[in-house]
Write a protein that holds these residues in place. Structure first.
Motif, PDB file in Angstrom:
ATOM      1  N   LYS A  54      -1.679  -3.515  -4.375  1.00 54.78           N
ATOM      2  CA  LYS A  54      -1.392  -2.107  -4.653  1.00 54.78           C
ATOM      3  C   LYS A  54       0.068  -1.973  -5.098  1.00 54.78           C
ATOM      4  CE  LYS A  54      -5.430  -1.026  -3.017  1.00 54.78           C
ATOM      5  NZ  LYS A  54      -6.512  -0.638  -3.888  1.00 54.78           N
ATOM      6  N   SER A  55       0.331  -0.922  -5.863  1.00 54.78           N
ATOM      7  CA  SER A  55       1.702  -0.686  -6.315  1.00 54.78           C
ATOM      8  C   SER A  55       2.214   0.648  -5.791  1.00 54.78           C
ATOM      9  CB  SER A  55       1.787  -0.720  -7.847  1.00 54.78           C
ATOM     10  OG  SER A  55       1.088   0.367  -8.399  1.00 54.78           O
ATOM     11  N   ILE A  56       3.542   0.716  -5.640  1.00 50.18           N
ATOM     12  CA  ILE A  56       4.229   1.943  -5.259  1.00 50.18           C
ATOM     13  C   ILE A  56       5.294   2.164  -6.323  1.00 50.18           C
ATOM     14  CG2 ILE A  56       5.678   3.104  -3.548  1.00 50.18           C
ATOM     15  CD1 ILE A  56       3.628   0.148  -2.460  1.00 50.18           C
ATOM     16  N   THR A  57       5.240   3.307  -6.993  1.00 49.03           N
ATOM     17  CA  THR A  57       6.217   3.629  -8.029  1.00 49.03           C
ATOM     18  C   THR A  57       7.310   4.472  -7.400  1.00 49.03           C
ATOM     19  OG1 THR A  57       4.490   3.589  -9.706  1.00 49.03           O
ATOM     20  CG2 THR A  57       6.551   4.678 -10.296  1.00 49.03           C
ATOM     21  N   VAL A 101       5.332   7.025  -5.074  1.00 49.85           N
ATOM     22  CA  VAL A 101       3.912   7.341  -5.222  1.00 49.85           C
ATOM     23  C   VAL A 101       3.106   6.050  -5.234  1.00 49.85           C
ATOM     24  CG1 VAL A 101       2.187   8.453  -6.695  1.00 49.85           C
ATOM     25  CG2 VAL A 101       4.499   9.388  -6.569  1.00 49.85           C
ATOM     26  N   ALA A 102       2.068   5.997  -4.409  1.00 54.66           N
ATOM     27  CA  ALA A 102       1.204   4.817  -4.330  1.00 54.66           C
ATOM     28  C   ALA A 102       0.095   4.904  -5.365  1.00 54.66           C
ATOM     29  CB  ALA A 102       0.609   4.700  -2.935  1.00 54.66           C
ATOM     30  N   SER A 103      -0.439   3.743  -5.720  1.00 56.87           N
ATOM     31  CA  SER A 103      -1.502   3.680  -6.726  1.00 56.87           C
ATOM     32  C   SER A 103      -2.859   4.133  -6.198  1.00 56.87           C
ATOM     33  CB  SER A 103      -1.602   2.259  -7.288  1.00 56.87           C
ATOM     34  OG  SER A 103      -1.893   1.335  -6.266  1.00 56.87           O
ATOM     35  N   CYS A 104      -2.993   4.246  -4.882  1.00 57.31           N
ATOM     36  CA  CYS A 104      -4.259   4.759  -4.340  1.00 57.31           C
ATOM     37  C   CYS A 104      -4.007   5.409  -2.988  1.00 57.31           C
ATOM     38  CB  CYS A 104      -5.303   3.645  -4.256  1.00 57.31           C
ATOM     39  SG  CYS A 104      -5.417   2.796  -2.703  1.00 57.31           S
ATOM     40  N   GLY A 105      -5.012   6.158  -2.510  1.00 59.53           N
ATOM     41  CA  GLY A 105      -4.870   6.907  -1.271  1.00 59.53           C
ATOM     42  C   GLY A 105      -4.830   6.069  -0.009  1.00 59.53           C
ATOM     43  N   CYS A 106      -5.191   4.788  -0.105  1.00 66.26           N
ATOM     44  CA  CYS A 106      -5.184   3.918   1.075  1.00 66.26           C
ATOM     45  C   CYS A 106      -3.765   3.430   1.394  1.00 66.26           C
ATOM     46  CB  CYS A 106      -6.119   2.731   0.862  1.00 66.26           C
ATOM     47  SG  CYS A 106      -5.705   1.736  -0.573  1.00 66.26           S
ATOM     48  N   THR A 107      -2.824   3.707   0.508  1.00 70.23           N
ATOM     49  CA  THR A 107      -1.444   3.267   0.679  1.00 70.23           C
ATOM     50  C   THR A 107      -0.543   4.493   0.760  1.00 70.23           C
ATOM     51  OG1 THR A 107      -1.954   1.306  -0.616  1.00 70.23           O
ATOM     52  CG2 THR A 107       0.369   1.817  -0.310  1.00 70.23           C
ATOM     53  N   VAL A 108       0.265   4.583   1.827  1.00 78.16           N
ATOM     54  CA  VAL A 108       1.120   5.749   2.023  1.00 78.16           C
ATOM     55  C   VAL A 108       2.579   5.307   2.166  1.00 78.16           C
ATOM     56  CG1 VAL A 108       1.609   7.741   3.500  1.00 78.16           C
ATOM     57  CG2 VAL A 108      -0.749   6.978   3.183  1.00 78.16           C
ATOM     58  N   PRO A 109       3.442   5.700   1.213  1.00 81.52           N
ATOM     59  CA  PRO A 109       4.868   5.394   1.338  1.00 81.52           C
ATOM     60  C   PRO A 109       5.637   6.562   1.972  1.00 81.52           C
ATOM     61  CG  PRO A 109       4.373   6.038  -0.914  1.00 81.52           C
ATOM     62  CD  PRO A 109       3.094   6.139  -0.128  1.00 81.52           C
ATOM     63  N   MET A 115      13.070   4.046 -12.618  1.00 86.43           N
ATOM     64  CA  MET A 115      11.773   3.733 -12.024  1.00 86.43           C
ATOM     65  C   MET A 115      11.709   2.265 -11.621  1.00 86.43           C
ATOM     66  SD  MET A 115       7.972   4.132 -13.630  1.00 86.43           S
ATOM     67  CE  MET A 115       7.969   2.592 -14.514  1.00 86.43           C
ATOM     68  N   THR A 116      11.206   2.020 -10.423  1.00 83.87           N
ATOM     69  CA  THR A 116      11.003   0.662  -9.918  1.00 83.87           C
ATOM     70  C   THR A 116       9.609   0.601  -9.328  1.00 83.87           C
ATOM     71  OG1 THR A 116      13.351   0.541  -9.322  1.00 83.87           O
ATOM     72  CG2 THR A 116      11.898  -1.105  -8.346  1.00 83.87           C
ATOM     73  N   ARG A 117       8.925  -0.527  -9.514  1.00 85.43           N
ATOM     74  CA  ARG A 117       7.604  -0.708  -8.919  1.00 85.43           C
ATOM     75  C   ARG A 117       7.702  -1.718  -7.790  1.00 85.43           C
ATOM     76  NH1 ARG A 117       4.439   0.482 -13.658  1.00 85.43           N
ATOM     77  NH2 ARG A 117       3.818   2.622 -13.275  1.00 85.43           N
ATOM     78  N   LEU A 118       7.130  -1.346  -6.660  1.00 86.29           N
ATOM     79  CA  LEU A 118       7.013  -2.232  -5.506  1.00 86.29           C
ATOM     80  C   LEU A 118       5.545  -2.598  -5.372  1.00 86.29           C
ATOM     81  CD1 LEU A 118       9.140  -0.110  -3.008  1.00 86.29           C
ATOM     82  CD2 LEU A 118       9.933  -1.966  -4.488  1.00 86.29           C
ATOM     83  N   TYR A 119       5.274  -3.784  -4.825  1.00 85.01           N
ATOM     84  CA  TYR A 119       3.893  -4.238  -4.693  1.00 85.01           C
ATOM     85  C   TYR A 119       3.624  -4.721  -3.275  1.00 85.01           C
ATOM     86  CZ  TYR A 119       3.989  -4.200  -9.769  1.00 85.01           C
ATOM     87  OH  TYR A 119       4.108  -3.800 -11.074  1.00 85.01           O
ATOM     88  N   ILE A 120       2.429  -4.393  -2.786  1.00 81.58           N
ATOM     89  CA  ILE A 120       1.943  -4.955  -1.526  1.00 81.58           C
ATOM     90  C   ILE A 120       0.618  -5.633  -1.831  1.00 81.58           C
ATOM     91  CG2 ILE A 120       3.101  -3.293  -0.025  1.00 81.58           C
ATOM     92  CD1 ILE A 120       0.324  -1.896   0.274  1.00 81.58           C
ATOM     93  N   GLU A 121       0.360  -6.706  -1.100  1.00 81.78           N
ATOM     94  CA  GLU A 121      -0.916  -7.396  -1.261  1.00 81.78           C
ATOM     95  C   GLU A 121      -1.271  -8.097   0.037  1.00 81.78           C
ATOM     96  OE1 GLU A 121      -1.033 -10.859  -3.917  1.00 81.78           O
ATOM     97  OE2 GLU A 121       1.141 -10.690  -4.052  1.00 81.78           O
ATOM     98  N   GLY A 122      -2.512  -8.510   0.130  1.00 79.91           N
ATOM     99  CA  GLY A 122      -2.972  -9.214   1.312  1.00 79.91           C
ATOM    100  C   GLY A 122      -4.448  -9.509   1.216  1.00 79.91           C
ATOM    101  N   ASP A 123      -4.965 -10.128   2.279  1.00 75.64           N
ATOM    102  CA  ASP A 123      -6.384 -10.477   2.361  1.00 75.64           C
ATOM    103  C   ASP A 123      -6.939  -9.921   3.664  1.00 75.64           C
ATOM    104  OD1 ASP A 123      -6.977 -12.276   0.023  1.00 75.64           O
ATOM    105  OD2 ASP A 123      -5.228 -13.295   0.862  1.00 75.64           O
ATOM    106  N   MET A 124      -7.782  -8.899   3.530  1.00 72.63           N
ATOM    107  CA  MET A 124      -8.437  -8.359   4.716  1.00 72.63           C
ATOM    108  C   MET A 124      -9.744  -9.138   4.907  1.00 72.63           C
ATOM    109  SD  MET A 124      -9.336  -4.443   5.790  1.00 72.63           S
ATOM    110  CE  MET A 124     -10.603  -4.124   4.568  1.00 72.63           C
ATOM    111  N   THR A 139       8.141  -7.212  -3.535  1.00 71.99           N
ATOM    112  CA  THR A 139       6.756  -7.562  -3.216  1.00 71.99           C
ATOM    113  C   THR A 139       6.666  -7.944  -1.741  1.00 71.99           C
ATOM    114  OG1 THR A 139       6.405  -8.402  -5.448  1.00 71.99           O
ATOM    115  CG2 THR A 139       4.845  -9.105  -3.793  1.00 71.99           C
ATOM    116  N   HIS A 140       5.589  -7.491  -1.099  1.00 71.86           N
ATOM    117  CA  HIS A 140       5.340  -7.901   0.281  1.00 71.86           C
ATOM    118  C   HIS A 140       3.890  -8.370   0.395  1.00 71.86           C
ATOM    119  CE1 HIS A 140       5.699  -8.043   4.636  1.00 71.86           C
ATOM    120  NE2 HIS A 140       4.472  -7.550   4.666  1.00 71.86           N
ATOM    121  N   ASN A 141       3.705  -9.547   0.969  1.00 71.42           N
ATOM    122  CA  ASN A 141       2.367 -10.091   1.179  1.00 71.42           C
ATOM    123  C   ASN A 141       2.055 -10.038   2.676  1.00 71.42           C
ATOM    124  OD1 ASN A 141       0.002 -11.615   1.415  1.00 71.42           O
ATOM    125  ND2 ASN A 141       0.586 -12.946  -0.261  1.00 71.42           N
ATOM    126  N   PHE A 142       1.027  -9.283   3.048  1.00 69.19           N
ATOM    127  CA  PHE A 142       0.626  -9.169   4.453  1.00 69.19           C
ATOM    128  C   PHE A 142      -0.094 -10.420   4.941  1.00 69.19           C
ATOM    129  CE2 PHE A 142       0.714  -4.628   3.173  1.00 69.19           C
ATOM    130  CZ  PHE A 142       1.624  -4.171   4.108  1.00 69.19           C
TER     131      PHE A 142
END
Length: 132
Positions: free
Chosen positions: A104-107, A65-73, A116-125, A32-35
């Motif tokens: 957001k998650s990255i599989t 693979v990211a859970s949405c298009g705003c996240t690119v691994p 399979m491992t899930r990675l997570y990013i989060e933050g407050d814009m 997990t990474h918190n911005f």
């Protein structure tokens, strides 16, 4: 008859040695990474997840693979030898997104013991007007 018996014993011995080796195994430094807080004025943030192959076979990351298009691994595509490190670089682009908290998650799929491992990013814009 002796040759057949000898060949059978040798084959079983080789199979035992091959099966005794640990498969590739991926171990992340963190999952997990918190911005934290960042401004809508600069909506693109990056982080890197580092992993190690703690198995005894080469590790291949097949996809991330990211859970949405705003996240690119982006990930290490070459095989990672036992004891070696690789990385997955993740870019979050909040352009056009509503300010506030996100998660957001990255599989990650690999040929390791755990496939399979899930990675997570989060933050407050924060809204551009509030963060001045």
């Amino acid at each position: 008859m002796k040759k057949l018996l000898l060949m059978t014993v040798m084959l079983l011995g080789c199979m035992t040695v091959a099966l005794a080796q640990k498969p590739a195994e991926i171990k992340f430094d963190k999952t997990t990474h918190n911005f934290g807080k960042f401004s809508e004025k600069e909506p693109v943030v990056n982080c890197t997840f580092t992993f190690t192959n703690v198995g005894e076979q080469p590790l291949v990351v097949n996809q991330a693979v990211a859970s949405c298009g705003c996240t690119v691994p982006e990930y290490t595509k070459s095989p990672i030898q036992p004891g070696q490190k690789g990385e997955i670089k993740v870019t979050y682009n909040g352009t056009g997104k509503f300010p506030g908290h996100f998660k957001k998650s990255i599989t990650v799929r690999a040929n390791g013991a755990v496939e399979m491992t899930r990675l997570y990013i989060e933050g407050d814009m924060e809204d551009a007007e509030v963060s001045q």
